[in-house]
Design an enzyme around this catalytic site. Structure first.
Site, PDB file in Angstrom:
ATOM      1  N   CYS A  50      30.144  18.559   3.456  1.00 11.28           N
ATOM      2  CA  CYS A  50      29.212  19.045   2.430  1.00 11.28           C
ATOM      3  C   CYS A  50      27.890  19.509   3.047  1.00 11.28           C
ATOM      4  O   CYS A  50      27.098  20.191   2.394  1.00 11.28           O
ATOM      5  CB  CYS A  50      28.964  17.961   1.379  1.00 11.28           C
ATOM      6  N   GLY A 189      25.072   6.429 -12.452  1.00 13.52           N
ATOM      7  CA  GLY A 189      24.097   7.398 -11.945  1.00 13.52           C
ATOM      8  C   GLY A 189      24.168   7.573 -10.434  1.00 13.52           C
ATOM      9  O   GLY A 189      25.165   7.229  -9.782  1.00 13.52           O
TER      10      GLY A 189
END
Length: 421
Positions: A50, A189
């Site tokens: 990534c 989250g």
């Protein structure tokens, strides 16, 4: 080096993530085929995470514009997109960069472990489709071994430096046989994601809960874990041995009363890690027998200490890399001599066998034992004569003396043999 090692890369260091994503290669097998066919590279390995897309290649002569053009064709980008985003280095600089990668020195998170596994997967994939060959296989095998050794000796990867990994590490240090314990993650989250990643990487089973079951289910599809109804958890804290609490609730979610009730019939203790900001675990919980509570401030302080410890080791790691890159470069240069050395040994062996057969016919020897002795004698004579010059040729190659290789090629008529093949 007669053969150049090239590294072309687009990374987080000079390209934001939304730009970086545009350079992503979706069909790796097809990309390898395109690079070998059109870029002028004989071998290549692609590392894609990534935070980076990197191409390592090997070629006697190469054209960086061909590499850019091929990459642009694969991704559907304009060639101009590469001008501001791509970095290209070769030979010693490329080797140095690969060692920085395997040792964790070039990662966004200094010393992180994941990149080493990603590099191992990259060379494995390249081998499977025969995109890499003798040079890059040797380079990556050595770089992975060196990187592993650097990590182990320097401790550059020691200690968690994300809140998530630090929290899981603390749980491991405080709870015996954590794999056999019941683990709960409250929240879905950013911090919960870090915790889930760390739990997944260490292969721990865990439950996940959130205000809505749908949110927990979506989270578990990508991050792992087992979704549990929120109401079921609130009345069942006693079922868990470790709780990671990472929510944005404006009140105490884990109350003193709930934990007191949970601990009444519970065998064994419980560790609660409050990763919420503001805190959602009542501090009074820490006074209950069998409870160990840690909050975000305490964990963040440990993370900062670990980060500073890693930063202090950077210079040590850089010094080791500078030493190792010279050894790695010599071993890669040595490969330049191998085709010549192999060819010489092959030709001499053919001559030895031919002359041996002629001698045996002249002697009219039938005794197998004597034939064996004569054969071993011829092998020993050839070995003693040829080994020294061949090792000298290898050494000259390691030391970057192409004139010696060229002279040896003429002496042994290597180019002529090569063309004949």
């Amino acid at each position: 080096m007669n053969q150049n090692i090239i590294n072309a890369r687009v990374t987080f260091r000079n390209s934001p993530i939304h730009i970086l994503e545009q350079f992503t290669i979706k069909n790796m097998e097809s990309a390898y085929e395109q690079f070998k066919k059109h870029s002028g590279l004989d071998e290549c390995v692609i590392i894609q995470t990534c935070n980076r897309i990197e191409l390592f290649g090997k070629s006697k002569t190469y054209d960086i514009d061909k590499i850019k053009k091929t990459w642009a064709t694969i991704t559907g980008l304009e060639e101009e997109a590469f001008d501001e985003n791509i970095e290209c280095v070769e030979n010693k600089e490329a080797l140095h960069h690969l060692l920085k990668l395997t040792s964790g020195l070039d990662s966004m998170v200094l010393g992180e472990e994941q990149i080493l596994g990603q590099i191992k997967n990259s060379i494995t994939s390249a081998r499977e489709v025969k995109a890499s060959g003798q040079h890059l296989n040797k380079l990556f095998d050595k770089a992975i071994r060196i990187g592993t050794r650097i990590r182990n000796t320097s401790g550059i990867g020691a200690g968690g430096i994300s809140v998530g990994s630090m929290a899981v590490k603390l749980a491991e240090e405080n709870i015996d046989e954590l794999k056999e314990k019941k683990i709960l993650l409250i929240g879905t989250g950013e911090v919960s994601t870090l915790v889930a990643k760390s739990l997944q990487r260490r292969r721990y089973a865990f439950d996940v809960t959130s205000r809505t079951l749908g949110r927990s289910e979506t989270f578990c599809e990508t991050m792992g874990g087992n979704p549990i109804k929120f109401e079921q958890v609130l009345s069942g804290f006693g079922n868990y041995d470790v709780m990671f609490v990472a929510t944005t609730a404006p009140y105490f979610l884990v109350t003193n009363e709930r934990i007191s009730n949970a601990m009444k019939d519970k065998k064994g203790g419980m560790m609660i890690l409050d990763l919420s900001n503001p805190r959602t675990v009542d501090e009074k919980v820490a006074t209950i027998g069998g409870i160990k509570l840690m909050n975000l401030d305490q964990i963040a302080e440990m993370v900062e200490k670990n980060m500073n410890a890693r930063l202090n080791k950077v210079k040590t790691v850089e010094n080791i890399i500078n030493e190792e890159v010279c050894v790695l470069e010599a071993s890669m240069k040595r490969l330049d001599a191998e085709p010549l050395v192999k060819d010489v040994f092959k030709n001499i062996e053919n001559l030895r066998e031919k002359e041996l057969q002629k001698a045996l016919q002249m002697l009219d020897e039938k005794d197998e034992k004597k034939i064996k002795i004569i054969e071993e004698l011829t092998k020993a004579v050839v070995e003693s004569i040829v080994s020294t010059p061949m090792n000298n040729i290898r050494r000259a190659s390691e030391q970057g003396k192409p004139d010696v290789l060229e002279l040896a090629s003429k002496l042994f008529d290597y180019k002529k043999q090569d063309q004949a093949d």
